[in-house]
Design an enzyme around this catalytic site. Structure first.
Site, short mmCIF file in Angstrom:
data_model
loop_
_atom_site.label_atom_id
_atom_site.label_comp_id
_atom_site.label_asym_id
_atom_site.label_seq_id
_atom_site.Cartn_x
_atom_site.Cartn_y
_atom_site.Cartn_z
N ASP A 1 0.75 -1.19 0.02
CA ASP A 1 0.05 0.04 -0.17
C ASP A 1 0.90 1.33 0.14
OD1 ASP A 1 -2.49 1.58 0.24
OD2 ASP A 1 -2.38 1.31 2.34
N GLU B 1 -0.90 5.87 -8.80
CA GLU B 1 -1.90 7.11 -8.35
C GLU B 1 -1.47 8.14 -8.90
OE1 GLU B 1 -1.98 7.16 -3.84
OE2 GLU B 1 -2.06 9.30 -3.90
P1 13P Z 1 -8.70 4.71 5.83
O1 13P Z 1 -7.78 4.58 6.80
O2 13P Z 1 -9.34 6.00 5.83
O3 13P Z 1 -9.82 3.40 6.15
O4 13P Z 1 -8.17 4.69 4.28
C1 13P Z 1 -7.11 3.30 4.10
C2 13P Z 1 -6.39 3.44 2.89
O5 13P Z 1 -6.78 3.88 1.88
C3 13P Z 1 -5.16 2.69 2.69
O6 13P Z 1 -4.25 2.90 1.65
#
Ligand code: 13P
Length: 287
Positions: free
Chosen positions: A84, A135
């Site tokens: 992520d 992104e």
């Molecule tokens: P939240 O923490 O708002 O759920 O978002 C998670 C996210 O987008 C991880 O990339």
């Protein structure tokens, strides 16, 4: 077996539902998410931030833990293990370690540099059957100590990045990580519709899934969003369940302190949160 996120997201886009990306931080979270996906027959994406990867002692540990659980828990639904908000270096490391999907967040680079780096990583990831998320337009709020202002993506830039051959595209449309401010303007659906029009089949990703009202989530899915990221909500429900357990003094009862019992209520809370999100995203029985 871990799979790339490419096919599950193509299926989601065609079927007008979204696959949840739930971020993991430890063994309990991972187990809770995998078991819930299996129980509900839903595909799932496990998200790992660079900070969480470090916390779990490195990407190889994460790959070993997830692969072990898939085998040990007899998980047969499609599972992608996804970096992520990866840096360029983080993307290289996770590809090497055995992740099945990677996000390269080049949104803070000038667009030409974002394009060059994304292109290079696509070639490398695809040569190993790994999917890649890019992104455009930064997503605001705090993520792992990094605070972003939040910026609405330029649909033309989205098209440029989509045309490179990424498997999924995260576009900022006013969404932010964590808690949304009182005066939040909501998601920019005009921009989302324009991005969808220009990028066609490309599965779009919505970050910051915690605080977005249900109706907006449903509308975003109808406009091409096929992956939704959730992190903060699991943190909140896990913390609340653990706090309640401690406040009731249950952690000190019986034979004494047992970490497995202490973390059990948080584990159950995450299962419940994941279930609610899978229902909302429409991914149940789509494995
Ligand atoms: P939240 O923490 O708002 O759920 O978002 C998670 C996210 O987008 C991880 O990339």
């Amino acid at each position: 077996m871990l799979v790339s996120a490419a096919q599950m997201l193509k299926d989601a886009k065609a079927g007008k539902y979204a696959v949840g990306q739930f971020n993991i931080n430890n063994l309990e979270w991972t187990k809770a998410i995998l078991l819930t996906a299996q129980e509900l027959n839903s595909p799932v994406i496990l998200g790992v931030s660079e900070g969480a990867g470090k916390y779990m002692t490195g990407y190889k540990t994460v790959v070993g833990m997830v692969n072990g659980m898939i085998e040990g828990l007899n998980i047969t639904v499609p599972v992608a293990l996804h970096l992520d908000h990866g840096s360029y270096e983080g993307a290289l490391k996770t590809i090497e370690a055995g992740f099945s999907s990677v996000m390269f967040d080049g949104s803070h680079y000038p667009i030409e540099e974002n394009i060059a780096k994304t292109k290079e990583l696509i070639a490398l990831a695809h040569s190993k059957g790994i999917s890649l998320e890019a992104e455009v337009g930064s997503i605001g709020g705090e993520e792992d100590g990094v605070v972003g202002a939040g910026e609405v993506a330029d649909p033309e830039e989205c098209k440029k990045i989509a045309d490179l051959g990424v498997d999924m595209l995260a576009a900022g449309i006013g969404n932010i990580h964590g808690k949304y401010p009182e005066n939040w303007q909501g998601l920019n659906f005009d921009v989302l519709a324009k991005i969808q029009e220009l990028t066609g089949e490309m599965p779009l990703v919505l970050h910051g899934g915690t605080g977005i009202p249900e109706e907006m989530i449903k509308k975003a899915i109808s406009l091409g969003v096929s992956k939704i990221n959730v992190n903060t909500e699991c943190q909140l429900t896990f913390a609340a369940a653990t706090r309640k357990y401690i406040e009731e003094g249950k952690d000190l009862q019986g034979k004494g302190f047992d970490p497995r019992k202490l973390l059990a209520p948080g584990f159950e809370a995450i299962k419940e949160t994941v279930k609610e999100k899978m229902e909302l995203f429409g991914s149940i029985n789509k494995a």
